[in-house]
Design a protein around this motif. Structure first.
Motif, mmCIF file in Angstrom:
data_model
loop_
_atom_site.group_PDB
_atom_site.id
_atom_site.type_symbol
_atom_site.label_atom_id
_atom_site.label_comp_id
_atom_site.label_asym_id
_atom_site.label_seq_id
_atom_site.Cartn_x
_atom_site.Cartn_y
_atom_site.Cartn_z
ATOM 1 N N UNK A 1 0.780 -1.226 0.000
ATOM 2 C CA UNK A 1 0.000 0.000 0.000
ATOM 3 C C UNK A 1 0.822 1.292 0.000
ATOM 4 N N UNK A 2 2.126 1.205 0.260
ATOM 5 C CA UNK A 2 2.935 2.418 0.351
ATOM 6 C C UNK A 2 3.945 2.486 -0.795
ATOM 7 N N UNK A 3 4.968 1.647 -0.760
ATOM 8 C CA UNK A 3 6.006 1.651 -1.800
ATOM 9 C C UNK A 3 6.576 0.255 -1.953
ATOM 10 N N UNK B 1 -4.583 4.396 -6.773
ATOM 11 C CA UNK B 1 -5.617 3.659 -6.054
ATOM 12 C C UNK B 1 -5.034 2.646 -5.088
ATOM 13 N N UNK B 2 -5.701 2.471 -3.963
ATOM 14 C CA UNK B 2 -5.319 1.435 -3.003
ATOM 15 C C UNK B 2 -5.829 0.103 -3.535
ATOM 16 N N UNK B 3 -4.915 -0.848 -3.702
ATOM 17 C CA UNK B 3 -5.264 -2.131 -4.303
ATOM 18 C C UNK B 3 -4.898 -3.284 -3.387
ATOM 19 N N UNK B 4 -5.690 -4.343 -3.445
ATOM 20 C CA UNK B 4 -5.429 -5.525 -2.636
ATOM 21 C C UNK B 4 -4.237 -6.291 -3.202
ATOM 22 N N UNK B 5 -3.410 -6.882 -2.330
ATOM 23 C CA UNK B 5 -2.308 -7.706 -2.825
ATOM 24 C C UNK B 5 -2.833 -8.943 -3.554
ATOM 25 N N UNK B 6 -2.007 -9.474 -4.439
ATOM 26 C CA UNK B 6 -2.251 -10.673 -5.249
ATOM 27 C C UNK B 6 -3.282 -10.387 -6.349
ATOM 28 N N UNK B 7 -4.526 -10.002 -5.988
ATOM 29 C CA UNK B 7 -5.558 -9.796 -7.003
ATOM 30 C C UNK B 7 -5.422 -8.443 -7.696
ATOM 31 N N UNK B 8 -4.756 -7.486 -7.053
ATOM 32 C CA UNK B 8 -4.565 -6.128 -7.577
ATOM 33 C C UNK B 8 -5.902 -5.393 -7.757
ATOM 34 N N UNK B 9 -6.920 -5.805 -7.021
ATOM 35 C CA UNK B 9 -8.238 -5.170 -7.106
ATOM 36 C C UNK B 9 -8.217 -3.809 -6.416
ATOM 37 N N UNK B 10 -8.662 -2.777 -7.124
ATOM 38 C CA UNK B 10 -8.715 -1.439 -6.537
ATOM 39 C C UNK B 10 -9.887 -1.351 -5.556
ATOM 40 N N UNK B 11 -9.598 -0.902 -4.332
ATOM 41 C CA UNK B 11 -10.645 -0.759 -3.327
ATOM 42 C C UNK B 11 -10.905 0.709 -2.981
#
Length: 272
Positions: A64-66, A94-104
């Motif tokens: 979520x940061x770098x 955008x903030x994205x979930x790990x692995x799936x890269x889904x933007x939340x």
């Protein structure tokens, strides 16, 4: 690397689950039985207690940061060299979930000229492309709705050819020397000027054409125009494939123990 991201998530969730189960059930059971001292708790619980905070911090920072990446190819020369280690801003788009890269949580959109890291969508004529899903890095040239043309040595955006200034013959160091002899050009994208490499008068016919960028997608190109596998060849970059915006070079080291080169002058350089 995808496998590292998966392993990090699995280890973090696994160690956290062990601690949760221990707090809710196992510790009470030990106490009821006149159990073990804290220092004698099961090894799995002990290891989870030691590693969970570290894993959780790394997961949050990296997701979520770098996130750090290493440049493996010459496609972004002269601005990024083989062996550059870079940092990527993970919340720029955008903030994205790990692995799936889904933007939340949406936080912004790419601007023209941004250097972006993304999951490669794959070549359309190769359904089983082994590089599909791997991390690539290119520069955003076309935004949704743009008309992009690339003919000869000139890029045009919405019918307007870009202005170029010849800076001279490129001379690189270390792994950057492979492009010696190319022409170093300043390319004036709207709102941003950056450098590119081209062998003037030797344009690759396969990289020529016109493109209309669809909504929700981008056209990306490498700065090393004659040596880049980019959107001119495999198409548009879907927004959902974005991983983040590259912003800093924190190390340059090629080969094991930097045997192929080390450039301290690149440390701390911003990515234009």
């Amino acid at each position: 690397m995808k496998w590292f991201e998966i392993a990090l998530v699995v280890l973090t969730l696994g160690s956290g689950l062990v601690l949760l189960l221990d707090k809710l059930f196992l510790a009470k059971r030990r106490a009821t039985k006149g159990g073990l001292l804290d220092s004698e708790e099961p090894a799995l619980v002990d290891y989870s207690r030691a590693f969970f905070p570290v894993l959780a911090v790394v997961l949050v920072l990296r997701s979520f940061i770098a996130e750090p990446y290493k440049i493996p190819s010459s496609s972004m020369m002269p601005n990024l060299l083989i062996g550059d280690f870079i940092l990527v801003n993970k919340f720029a788009y955008g903030i994205r979930l790990p692995i799936t890269n889904t933007k939340v949580i949406p936080t912004g959109e790419p601007r023209r000229g941004d250097v972006v890291v993304f999951q490669f969508p794959g070549h359309p004529d190769m359904p089983g492309d082994p590089q599909r899903g791997e991390n690539f890095i290119k520069r955003v040239i076309g935004l949704p709705g743009d008309r992009i043309g690339f003919h000869g040595d000139t890029l045009s955006i919405n019918g307007q050819p870009l202005a170029y200034e010849v800076k001279g013959e490129y001379v690189g160091k270390g792994r950057g020397a492979e492009m010696n002899g190319a022409t170093l050009l300043s390319e004036a994208l709207p709102g941003r000027t950056h450098t590119v490499l081209e062998y003037l008068g030797r344009a690759n016919p396969a990289g020529q054409g016109d493109w209309q960028v669809p909504q929700g997608q981008y056209l990306v190109m490498g700065d090393n125009r004659d040596n880049s596998d980019d959107g001119r060849f495999w198409g548009f970059l879907p927004e959902q494939n974005l991983r983040g915006k590259a912003f800093l070079i924190w190390l340059n080291c090629s080969g094991w123990f930097c045997k192929d080169g080390f450039e301290p002058s690149r440390i701390g350089s911003g990515i234009q």
